[in-house]
Scaffold this motif. Structure first.
Motif, mmCIF file in Angstrom:
data_model
loop_
_atom_site.group_PDB
_atom_site.id
_atom_site.type_symbol
_atom_site.label_atom_id
_atom_site.label_comp_id
_atom_site.label_asym_id
_atom_site.label_seq_id
_atom_site.Cartn_x
_atom_site.Cartn_y
_atom_site.Cartn_z
ATOM 1 N N VAL A 347 99.498 -1.588 120.965
ATOM 2 C CA VAL A 347 99.884 -1.034 122.258
ATOM 3 C C VAL A 347 100.465 -2.128 123.138
ATOM 4 C CG1 VAL A 347 99.067 0.107 124.354
ATOM 5 C CG2 VAL A 347 98.140 0.784 122.114
ATOM 6 N N GLY A 348 99.753 -3.264 123.198
ATOM 7 C CA GLY A 348 100.217 -4.368 124.033
ATOM 8 C C GLY A 348 101.213 -5.267 123.335
ATOM 9 N N GLY A 349 101.365 -5.080 121.988
ATOM 10 C CA GLY A 349 102.286 -5.926 121.227
ATOM 11 C C GLY A 349 101.827 -7.362 121.176
ATOM 12 N N ILE A 350 100.510 -7.554 121.013
ATOM 13 C CA ILE A 350 99.927 -8.901 121.032
ATOM 14 C C ILE A 350 99.136 -9.143 119.753
ATOM 15 C CG2 ILE A 350 98.266 -10.416 122.200
ATOM 16 C CD1 ILE A 350 98.980 -9.002 124.813
ATOM 17 N N VAL A 351 99.239 -10.361 119.237
ATOM 18 C CA VAL A 351 98.422 -10.805 118.107
ATOM 19 C C VAL A 351 97.353 -11.745 118.661
ATOM 20 C CG1 VAL A 351 98.390 -11.944 115.865
ATOM 21 C CG2 VAL A 351 100.431 -10.683 116.587
ATOM 22 N N GLU A 352 96.101 -11.388 118.464
ATOM 23 C CA GLU A 352 94.989 -12.200 118.968
ATOM 24 C C GLU A 352 94.262 -12.839 117.795
ATOM 25 O OE1 GLU A 352 92.437 -9.782 121.317
ATOM 26 O OE2 GLU A 352 94.003 -9.183 122.724
ATOM 27 N N THR A 353 94.036 -14.130 117.889
ATOM 28 C CA THR A 353 93.322 -14.832 116.821
ATOM 29 C C THR A 353 91.835 -14.562 116.936
ATOM 30 O OG1 THR A 353 93.157 -16.827 118.167
ATOM 31 C CG2 THR A 353 95.041 -16.667 116.689
ATOM 32 N N THR A 354 91.191 -14.449 115.787
ATOM 33 C CA THR A 354 89.735 -14.276 115.717
ATOM 34 C C THR A 354 89.194 -15.316 114.759
ATOM 35 O OG1 THR A 354 90.030 -12.635 113.955
ATOM 36 C CG2 THR A 354 89.820 -11.807 116.205
ATOM 37 N N ARG A 355 89.134 -16.543 115.241
ATOM 38 C CA ARG A 355 88.709 -17.641 114.375
ATOM 39 C C ARG A 355 87.288 -17.425 113.891
ATOM 40 N NH1 ARG A 355 91.731 -19.888 118.424
ATOM 41 N NH2 ARG A 355 93.540 -21.117 117.771
ATOM 42 N N PRO A 356 87.041 -17.619 112.615
ATOM 43 C CA PRO A 356 85.692 -17.419 112.086
ATOM 44 C C PRO A 356 84.734 -18.474 112.634
ATOM 45 C CG PRO A 356 87.109 -18.409 110.418
ATOM 46 C CD PRO A 356 88.000 -18.030 111.572
ATOM 47 N N ASP A 357 83.495 -18.050 112.877
ATOM 48 C CA ASP A 357 82.462 -18.969 113.363
ATOM 49 C C ASP A 357 81.892 -19.726 112.167
ATOM 50 O OD1 ASP A 357 80.366 -20.289 114.499
ATOM 51 O OD2 ASP A 357 79.522 -18.543 115.524
ATOM 52 N N THR A 358 82.508 -20.853 111.829
ATOM 53 C CA THR A 358 82.107 -21.591 110.634
ATOM 54 C C THR A 358 80.704 -22.173 110.754
ATOM 55 O OG1 THR A 358 83.192 -23.570 111.524
ATOM 56 C CG2 THR A 358 84.482 -22.185 110.041
ATOM 57 N N LYS A 359 80.326 -22.584 111.971
ATOM 58 C CA LYS A 359 78.986 -23.162 112.149
ATOM 59 C C LYS A 359 77.913 -22.113 111.859
ATOM 60 C CE LYS A 359 78.381 -26.052 115.501
ATOM 61 N NZ LYS A 359 78.189 -26.656 116.845
ATOM 62 N N ASN A 360 78.104 -20.893 112.392
ATOM 63 C CA ASN A 360 77.131 -19.828 112.156
ATOM 64 C C ASN A 360 77.113 -19.411 110.689
ATOM 65 O OD1 ASN A 360 75.239 -17.785 113.201
ATOM 66 N ND2 ASN A 360 76.838 -16.335 112.593
ATOM 67 N N ALA A 361 78.294 -19.411 110.067
ATOM 68 C CA ALA A 361 78.365 -19.051 108.644
ATOM 69 C C ALA A 361 77.589 -20.046 107.796
ATOM 70 C CB ALA A 361 79.824 -18.992 108.201
ATOM 71 N N LYS A 362 77.708 -21.347 108.104
ATOM 72 C CA LYS A 362 76.966 -22.365 107.370
ATOM 73 C C LYS A 362 75.469 -22.211 107.590
ATOM 74 C CE LYS A 362 80.656 -25.840 107.379
ATOM 75 N NZ LYS A 362 81.085 -27.171 107.898
ATOM 76 N N TYR A 363 75.077 -21.878 108.836
ATOM 77 C CA TYR A 363 73.664 -21.677 109.152
ATOM 78 C C TYR A 363 73.081 -20.530 108.341
ATOM 79 C CZ TYR A 363 69.539 -20.405 111.926
ATOM 80 O OH TYR A 363 68.271 -20.083 112.325
ATOM 81 N N GLN A 364 73.832 -19.423 108.278
ATOM 82 C CA GLN A 364 73.371 -18.267 107.515
ATOM 83 C C GLN A 364 73.283 -18.591 106.020
ATOM 84 O OE1 GLN A 364 72.225 -15.460 108.734
ATOM 85 N NE2 GLN A 364 72.691 -16.043 110.863
ATOM 86 N N VAL A 366 72.617 -21.540 104.707
ATOM 87 C CA VAL A 366 71.439 -22.380 104.498
ATOM 88 C C VAL A 366 70.180 -21.529 104.461
ATOM 89 C CG1 VAL A 366 69.984 -24.148 105.561
ATOM 90 C CG2 VAL A 366 72.458 -24.472 105.444
ATOM 91 N N ILE A 367 70.081 -20.563 105.379
ATOM 92 C CA ILE A 367 68.917 -19.680 105.411
ATOM 93 C C ILE A 367 68.800 -18.890 104.101
ATOM 94 C CG2 ILE A 367 67.953 -17.610 106.503
ATOM 95 C CD1 ILE A 367 68.996 -18.634 109.159
ATOM 96 N N LYS A 368 69.951 -18.366 103.632
ATOM 97 C CA LYS A 368 69.948 -17.579 102.407
ATOM 98 C C LYS A 368 69.528 -18.418 101.212
ATOM 99 C CE LYS A 368 72.897 -14.517 99.650
ATOM 100 N NZ LYS A 368 74.260 -13.915 99.513
ATOM 101 N N GLN A 369 70.083 -19.643 101.122
ATOM 102 C CA GLN A 369 69.720 -20.531 100.013
ATOM 103 C C GLN A 369 68.262 -20.948 100.095
ATOM 104 O OE1 GLN A 369 72.583 -23.656 100.349
ATOM 105 N NE2 GLN A 369 74.305 -22.392 99.659
ATOM 106 N N GLY A 370 67.743 -21.120 101.353
ATOM 107 C CA GLY A 370 66.330 -21.465 101.528
ATOM 108 C C GLY A 370 65.416 -20.356 101.060
ATOM 109 N N ASP A 371 65.790 -19.118 101.358
ATOM 110 C CA ASP A 371 64.995 -17.973 100.900
ATOM 111 C C ASP A 371 64.950 -17.908 99.381
ATOM 112 O OD1 ASP A 371 64.410 -17.174 103.459
ATOM 113 O OD2 ASP A 371 66.052 -15.719 103.595
ATOM 114 N N LEU A 372 66.090 -18.154 98.748
ATOM 115 C CA LEU A 372 66.133 -18.139 97.279
ATOM 116 C C LEU A 372 65.238 -19.225 96.692
ATOM 117 C CD1 LEU A 372 69.974 -17.594 96.706
ATOM 118 C CD2 LEU A 372 68.148 -15.954 96.247
ATOM 119 N N LEU A 373 65.257 -20.398 97.316
ATOM 120 C CA LEU A 373 64.434 -21.501 96.839
ATOM 121 C C LEU A 373 62.946 -21.174 96.974
ATOM 122 C CD1 LEU A 373 64.188 -24.391 95.786
ATOM 123 C CD2 LEU A 373 64.384 -25.211 98.150
ATOM 124 N N LEU A 374 62.547 -20.608 98.129
ATOM 125 C CA LEU A 374 61.147 -20.237 98.340
ATOM 126 C C LEU A 374 60.687 -19.191 97.327
ATOM 127 C CD1 LEU A 374 60.973 -20.092 102.243
ATOM 128 C CD2 LEU A 374 59.833 -21.746 100.754
#
Length: 386
Positions: A347-364, A366-374
């Motif tokens: 509608v507005g003819g605009i392209v908006e960037t949505t940069r991925p949150d790499t820090k949060n992705a890395k945090y998640q 680590v949590i997932k790998q920690g759960d697997l290890l436990l």
């Protein structure tokens, strides 16, 4: 200082001649001039087995007079080689026997007799003691694989060459293997690894039995544009003396490389179309031409969007020299597949960037790998306590 040598001084012969494989590919896409050149080479080297192979592949009418004459010449040459082998076995030493057997293998490679060449090279390899000469035979196996598009033969002998070089091996053959590996990796679409190997050999290239130096630069630039980030591309390719010395003869390639770095996207798209057409005429890169073109468009779009939080669709289309409809279609496709991190406000003819949150992705992660290890530790403790 460049260490590139005169091709005439290179010890390895062009057997089989990979230039014929390129002509064969061009014939497969309808190039009649390539067919004429290919037939000239076949007649010049009496390549009866290869001629029969091509007639079967392309449904050519077999010229029986030509085939019979070439087969007779092949038999005559083979008799001379067998006489040389017999004389060496009876009157000369092991080295002369080995050289005569190598001549037989090279004869089969030259005329395009794959099975006979492989068998003859194996016999030669078994007769070979020096490590360097054994490596040269292995390189011949690899070229046979490349000539006949036998990936298994290539892979097995690349592994064999790597194992032999771990035992020793000189500087020239180590660098030669890098070029063989790079060409194979590129054919398998492992552009990142191929780029590193090609760049490592720019100043030490001696593998003229595969292709000339201009082709090396072409392959190095193509794989590097795909694989390297912008700063590395500038330092290792754009400023490379070896690249600068050749790329002037390839204006489309030069434009592709420099326009991407300088963010001149309209010129980049023009050059990309020309270079993609060139890739489609290269036997190694043709299967990857469409893939390369698509990935380069994504890379260019991403590079532009990294500089903005939002941009007018019309402005972005103008920068690339395309219509807004085409760009909208492109962005939709790449956004849906997760290749571009942005969204389009139609509608507005605009392209908006949505940069991925790499820090949060890395945090998640680590949590997932920690759960697997436990979980694994808990399972292990149950087993131990039992």
């Amino acid at each position: 200082m460049s260490l590139v040598v005169d091709p005439e001084e290179v010890s390895l012969r062009k057997l089989p001649n990979l230039g014929l494989s390129q002509l064969r590919f061009l014939v497969s896409i309808g190039d009649q001039e390539a067919k004429a050149k290919l037939m000239e080479e076949i007649k010049a080297h009496n390549m009866a087995p290869y001629y029969s192979l091509l007639c079967a592949q392309f449904k050519w009418d077999v010229d029986m007079d030509l085939l019979t004459n070439m087969q007779a010449e092949n038999e005559n040459q083979l008799k001379q080689i067998h006489a040389r082998i017999e004389d060496a076995e009876q009157n000369l030493g092991e080295n002369e026997v080995r050289e005569a057997m190598l001549a037989r293998a090279e004869h089969f490679a030259e005329i395009g007799a794959k099975a006979a060449a492989i068998k003859a090279y194996r016999i030669t390899y078994d007769k070979t003691v020096p490590l360097g000469q054994r490596l040269d035979v292995v390189f011949s196996f690899i070229r046979l694989g490349m000539f006949f598009e036998d990936d298994d033969l290539i892979k097995r002998n690349l592994e064999r060459a790597t194992a032999l070089l771990e035992e020793g091996g000189d500087w020239d053959r180590k660098n030669r293997l890098k070029v063989y590996e790079a060409l194979y990796d590129m054919s398998m679409r492992r552009f990142e690894k191929a780029a590193k190997l090609f760049l490592d050999t720019l100043s030490t290239f001696t593998s003229y039995e595969l292709f000339d130096y201009e082709t090396l630069i072409f392959y190095a630039v193509i794989t590097s544009i795909f694989a390297l980030d912008r700063p590395t591309l500038h330092s290792k390719v754009i400023l490379s003396p070896e690249v600068l010395g050749v790329i002037g003869t390839k204006p489309q390639l030069s434009q592709l490389l420099n326009s991407l770095y300088q963010s001149e996207y309209k010129e980049f798209f023009i050059a990309l179309a020309d270079v993609t057409d060139e890739l489609r005429k290269d036997r190694v890169l043709a299967p990857h031409a469409s893939f390369f073109c698509r990935e380069m468009r994504i890379k260019a779009y991403s590079q532009l969007l990294e500089s903005y939080r939002s941009v007018q669709l019309s402005s972005m289309a103008a920068a690339f020299g395309v219509s807004t409809e085409f760009l909208d279609s492109e962005l939709y496709k790449f956004i849906a597949s997760g290749r571009l991190h942005c969204k389009v406000d139609k509608v507005g003819g605009i392209v908006e960037t949505t940069r991925p949150d790499t820090k949060n992705a890395k945090y998640q992660a680590v949590i997932k790998q920690g759960d697997l290890l436990l979980n694994r530790i808990q399972k292990l403790s149950v087993v131990i306590n039992a």
